[in-house]
Scaffold this active site. Structure first.
Site, PDB file in Angstrom:
ATOM      1  CG  HIS A  61      -2.003  -1.039   1.156  1.00  0.00           C
ATOM      2  ND1 HIS A  61      -3.304  -0.756   0.802  1.00  0.00           N
ATOM      3  CD2 HIS A  61      -1.961  -2.377   1.381  1.00  0.00           C
ATOM      4  CE1 HIS A  61      -4.012  -1.872   0.818  1.00  0.00           C
ATOM      5  NE2 HIS A  61      -3.220  -2.868   1.171  1.00  0.00           N
ATOM      6  CG  ASP A  80       0.685   9.209   0.525  1.00  0.00           C
ATOM      7  OD1 ASP A  80       0.741   8.060   0.999  1.00  0.00           O
ATOM      8  OD2 ASP A  80      -0.013  10.109   1.007  1.00  0.00           O
TER       9      ASP A  80
END
Length: 457
Positions: free
Chosen positions: A158, A366
């Protein structure tokens, strides 16, 4: 497909069968588990002190069995706060300066993964499909293979995957790469992450890409692909539409007194670029004095991993910085920055997104960043706000109609805020429409379906 077995560090257990999960990932995985039947295993979030944890706590909710285990204090400190969050997290976010490698923590990380494998293996059936999630559990497939498990095992990361020069600074990078080779499918958020992984195989001389999407390393052949995670787009848009009647949203709207709202929502983490964002907002006000008293910047930042010293220090830094800007720029009747250090429920958050003329999503790095997608989904099609998005977020690979910025460039981000606030309605609608079309097509259910289809193929 046979039973689905999901393993993640934490498990969102509903109170009773049929309860809706809180977030998009849980929505998709719960739906897949309900379709196929299966098990969702992970850490309970609780410590058993110095005692060896007891048997798995099994909670049946319809066709899903939630299997939870406690960890000892030593396990939590070494596996979770230690190696996972003081080594893997900073390195995967390109922050070598913050990585604190210790052999004890590394040993704890592998020990807990072995513990998970020994708890999971007795519950497996030969045709189960196993899907393991995130950086906490990279070695889990290797531990299961060592126990003789031959099932299809997939892994989804993730967070970002760094380039070779960053990854190889980690003393145990070889063991981490070897652990990944035991999966049948490794999923990354973006093509850049997959390229970094493949480049690491080549640079280290441990493997190569034998054809597009198929790799060879450590004597195994496995697949790799990109699966950008989505949100439950339609449901979140519906949240936002209904939010106008929520009492807290109405109070928030009244409190800003007709000013333009700029919103940032981030877990408290050094990867999110919060301090640089506050600097950019300050620069925007200083460079546009006509905006003084006409905008309000709301920064929602729930506490995160406060047991880790770096996060405790950052909490003080952000609060002090917001206070400094308010003291320097504020007036008797105007507070430029509203800083909230706690969680807000998703329905209220959806309403705040819809009110905001600008969504500031400017992480330094991110994996994806679902706040960017939620902000877009929450907008009013007739009068949408503008997303200002870091080019270093995975979402920038998909939402290229946002105003893309370099979060290290304070002046550039300040200029993007000014441009967003003055953007004509037709341009706002065009940019929003392109992004919303993408989000509707690539929602979290499709992400889940695409990964599982490739895993069992």
């Amino acid at each position: 497909m046979s039973r689905l077995i999901v393993v993640s560090n934490r498990v969102p257990v509903p109170e009773k069968s049929g309860d809706a999960p809180a977030g998009g990932l849980a929505v998709a995985l719960q739906a897949a588990l309900e379709e196929h039947g299966g098990i969702w295993m992970g850490w309970s979030g609780k410590s058993s002190g110095t005692r060896e944890p007891e048997a798995l706590d099994l909670k049946d909710r319809g066709k899903i069995t939630y299997a939870l285990t406690d960890l000892t204090d030593k396990d939590v400190e070494e596996y979770y706060f230690g190696f996972a969050n003081r080594v893997l997290w900073p390195i995967c976010h390109y922050r070598l300066d913050l990585a604190e490698y210790g052999r004890k923590e590394m040993a704890g990380y592998f020990r807990v993964n072995r513990f998970f494998a020994h708890r999971l293996a007795p519950m497996l059936q030969p045709d189960d499909v196993i899907w393991i999630h995130d950086y906490h559990l990279i070695p889990l497939a290797a531990e299961l293979r060592q126990m003789g498990v031959k099932n299809r095992i997939g892994f989804f990361l993730h967070i970002p995957w760094p380039p070779a020069d960053v990854l190889f600074a980690m003393p145990v990078h070889e063991e981490i790469m070897r652990g990944l080779s035991h999966y049948d499918l490794i999923g990354f958020q973006t093509d850049h992450d997959l390229e970094n992984f493949a480049g690491g195989l080549r640079r280290e001389g441990i493997g190569n890409e034998i054809k597009p999407g198929r790799y060879s390393a450590h004597g195994r052949i496995f697949k790799g692909g990109t699966y950008g995670i989505g949100i439950e787009t339609a449901a979140f848009a519906n949240f936002a539409r209904k939010s106008a009647s929520h009492v807290m949203v109405r109070k928030a709207a009244a409190s800003i007194e007709g000013r333009d709202l700029i919103i940032g929502v981030d877990r408290l983490d050094y990867s999110k670029g919060i301090t640089q964002r506050i600097d950019a907002f300050e620069r925007f006000i200083e460079g546009n004095p006509g905006q003084q008293g006409k905008v309000t910047y709301l920064q929602v930042t729930p506490k995160s991993r406060s047991e880790v010293p770096e996060y405790e220090a950052m909490q003080r830094t952000v609060a002090e910085q917001a206070g400094r800007v308010n003291g320097a720029l504020g007036t008797v009747d105007w507070v430029p920055i509203r800083y909230i250090n706690r969680s807000i429920s998703r329905p209220i958050l959806a309403g705040l997104y819809r009110m905001a003329k600008v969504g500031l999503v400017t992480p330094l790095r991110d994996g994806m960043n679902l706040v960017a997608k939620e902000y877009v989904a929450a907008q009013d099609p007739e009068n949408p706000g503008v997303l200002v998005l870091s080019r270093f977020a995975g979402a920038a690979r998909e939402l290229d109609s946002a105003l893309l910025v370099n979060p290290y460039d304070i002046e550039g981000t300040a200029n993007a805020i000014a441009r967003a606030l003055s953007m004509p309605l037709p341009e706002r609608q065009e940019r929003w429409g392109k992004m919303m079309d993408y989000l509707n097509e690539h929602d979290v259910v499709r992400w889940c379906d695409d990964f599982l289809k490739d895993l069992v193929a």
